[in-house]
Design an enzyme around this catalytic site. Structure first.
Site, mmCIF file in Angstrom:
data_model
loop_
_atom_site.group_PDB
_atom_site.id
_atom_site.type_symbol
_atom_site.label_atom_id
_atom_site.label_comp_id
_atom_site.label_asym_id
_atom_site.label_seq_id
_atom_site.Cartn_x
_atom_site.Cartn_y
_atom_site.Cartn_z
ATOM 1 N N LYS A 76 0.973 -1.194 0.012
ATOM 2 C CA LYS A 76 -0.017 0.048 0.067
ATOM 3 C C LYS A 76 1.023 1.332 0.081
ATOM 4 C CE LYS A 76 -3.876 2.161 2.474
ATOM 5 N NZ LYS A 76 -4.814 2.036 3.571
ATOM 6 N N SER A 151 -9.948 2.368 2.588
ATOM 7 C CA SER A 151 -8.955 3.191 1.727
ATOM 8 C C SER A 151 -8.095 1.862 1.234
ATOM 9 C CB SER A 151 -8.196 4.110 2.781
ATOM 10 O OG SER A 151 -7.263 3.399 3.561
ATOM 11 N N SER A 175 -10.469 0.014 6.787
ATOM 12 C CA SER A 175 -9.558 -0.046 5.761
ATOM 13 C C SER A 175 -9.000 -1.284 5.001
ATOM 14 C CB SER A 175 -8.743 1.120 5.400
ATOM 15 O OG SER A 175 -9.254 2.371 5.092
HETATM 16 N N1 GLN Z 1 -13.349 4.703 5.981
HETATM 17 C C1 GLN Z 1 -12.710 5.155 7.096
HETATM 18 C C2 GLN Z 1 -12.429 6.649 7.232
HETATM 19 O O1 GLN Z 1 -12.702 7.132 6.039
HETATM 20 C C3 GLN Z 1 -11.788 4.245 7.537
HETATM 21 C C4 GLN Z 1 -10.310 4.697 6.699
HETATM 22 C C5 GLN Z 1 -9.513 3.638 7.215
HETATM 23 O O2 GLN Z 1 -9.516 2.574 7.927
HETATM 24 N N2 GLN Z 1 -7.893 4.014 7.017
HETATM 25 O O3 GLN Z 1 -11.705 7.207 7.786
#
Ligand code: GLN
Length: 486
Positions: A76, A151, A175
């Site tokens: 990532k 994400s 995410s």
């Molecule tokens: N969707 C959540 C956010 O927008 C979690 C994102 C994540 O786990 N990095 O913060």
């Protein structure tokens, strides 16, 4: 090769049936063919990956190989990797070349794995659809009009489309698990502190945790064996004896107590998701598990609590991007303050700015007690609910996401709808617990559904055992999307 498990790939490399250079080239060719439409990778670096593969082939030839030596892994783009462009999905880091390796990257390098490239992601990991990336959205390989989740959307897409053998992700509020569910792969967020955050670009430090994404629980165990470990450069890294996360894979599930939280099984969950999750629970009963009804009464507060705490921490963490030391700097400015303002105004996208504004507000004098402090108190109650639940059960199960993959653009104008797509995952981060998602069937439009498995602190080996036994008796995780040439 493309459908082989990591253990099978390792065996093929050891037996010299294929070389790491050949395997890496196979994936690089697939990326060249499919990435223009999928957009799963932000950066590849053919020469660097092949050089690592040549090193791996030497280790294999000399009998010095470890389980992942020579296996191409997608990273990532939140992990700093020395010499690699590391963008975190943001314009502000568009041209940033990392001068050092994150601990997770170091661990893969020490294992002899090949870094295949850096995967697309929501900007600074803020999102649930990969649509906030400065480098454009990622397409779901099961349906090119649908999001892959976020994400870690690029990672989930790359694993599902066989553009890597496995991948890394990070999970602050879901995410790893949510994109795993939406792309039909397996993903695990470990207990907070199991993987070092050193060199992993910070979003909300008390929640951020790295973890593996792959096609099966068995693969996740091998990946976590490499990723986990104490690192003194992260003050929240846990100093614990090294464990073998694959040690319990073969254990039968007789007597396993599965807790089903009544708050997870409400009308908020789509009927197609409910059907697949119910079928998975029935399968576990066949495997010898018993069901316990539990309650997590404060879990309904997890989304609002998270959207106070995560932006608060983000507003502090992202203050380092000021155009001075690294990253994007505005061209024209009047003075230093103007330079900060213009660099940040031009370098950050809309969602990141929204979070910085919310975070700055809830931390400001006069509002701190009402928002930040209150959210911290509720966080404690959410964690206590889980502690009470684990007195009655060994693992908790439910849906990972309320729906299957939604359409690109569908939730773009409505941040609250987007935030609600993590309604089942966020409480786990607030409590610091391990959670995973495994494919459990297909819903409307033939799109994958994920089953979430939540464990008590440090129960990763048991959770992987539970998931592996399920995958031995089902084949959802073996399905591949059409149109990706496998
Ligand atoms: N969707 C959540 C956010 O927008 C979690 C994102 C994540 O786990 N990095 O913060």
């Amino acid at each position: 090769m493309l459908n082989s498990s990591l253990a099978q790939l390792g065996a093929a490399l050891h037996a010299r049936k294929i070389s790491s250079v050949e395997l890496t080239q196979l994936y690089l060719d697939r990326i060249a063919a499919h990435n223009p439409s999928l957009n799963a990778y932000i950066t590849t670096n053919t020469e660097t990956s092949l050089a690592q593969a040549r090193q791996a082939d030497l280790l294999l030839a000399n009998g010095n190989a470890k389980p992942l030596t020579g296996i191409p892994i997608a990273q990532k783009d939140i992990f700093c990797a020395k010499g690699w462009r590391t963008t975190c999905g943001s314009k502000i880091l568009e041209n940033f070349i990392a001068p050092y390796d994150a601990h997770v990257i170091e661990q893969f390098n020490n294992a002899g794995a090949v870094n295949l490239g850096k995967t697309n992601m929501d900007e600074f990991a803020m999102g649930s659809s990969n649509e906030t990336s400065y480098f454009g959205p990622v397409n779901n390989p099961w349906d090119s009009g649908a999001v892959p989740g976020g994400s870690s959307g690029g990672a989930a897409c790359a694993v599902a489309a066989r553009l890597c053998a496995a991948a890394t992700g990070t999970d602050t509020g879901g995410s790893i698990r949510q994109p795993a569910a939406l792309c039909g792969i397996s993903g695990l967020k470990p207990t907070y502190g199991v993987c070092s955050r050193y060199g992993m670009i910070a979003f909300a430090s008390s929640l951020d945790q790295a973890g593996p994404m792959g096609r099966s629980a068995e693969d996740l165990a091998l990946l976590l064996n490499v990723m986990a470990g104490f690192d003194e450069r992260d003050s929240t890294s846990l100093q614990r004896a090294k464990e073998d996360y694959a040690r319990d894979l073969a254990r039968p599930l007789n007597g396993l107590r599965i807790g089903l939280p009544k708050e997870f099984f409400t009308e908020g969950m789509g009927s197609d998701v409910a059907k697949a999750v119910d079928a998975a629970i029935a399968e576990f009963k066949k495997l010898g598990a018993t069901i316990v009804d539990i309650s997590l009464p404060n879990s309904r507060l997890s989304v609002p609590v998270y959207y106070v705490l995560a932006p608060a921490e983000a507003s502090s963490n992202l203050s380092r991007f000021d155009g001075v030391r690294y990253g994007y700097r505005a061209q024209d400015y009047a003075d230093l303050a103007d330079m900060y303002e213009k660099s940040r105004a031009q370098g950050f996208g809309a969602e990141v700015k929204r979070r910085i504004m919310i975070g700055t507000y809830v931390l400001s004098h006069g509002y701190y007690d009402a928002y930040y402090l209150q959210a911290q108190k509720l966080r404690r109650l959410i964690a206590q609910d889980f502690a009470d639940a684990f007195k009655q059960c060994d693992v908790i199960m439910g849906p990972t996401s309320p729906s299957t993959a939604f359409k690109l653009g569908e939730k773009g104008d409505d941040p609250v709808q987007m935030y609600l797509s993590d309604i089942y995952t966020i409480a786990v981060n607030l409590a610091g617990l391990p959670g995973m998602s495994v494919p459990c069937g297909f819903g409307s439009g033939g799109l994958p559904v994920g089953l979430q498995i939540i464990g008590d602190y440090f129960a990763e080996a048991r959770m992987l055992n539970v998931a592996h036994q399920y995958q031995l008796s089902t084949d959802h995780h073996d399905r591949a999307p059409k149109n990706i040439g496998v």
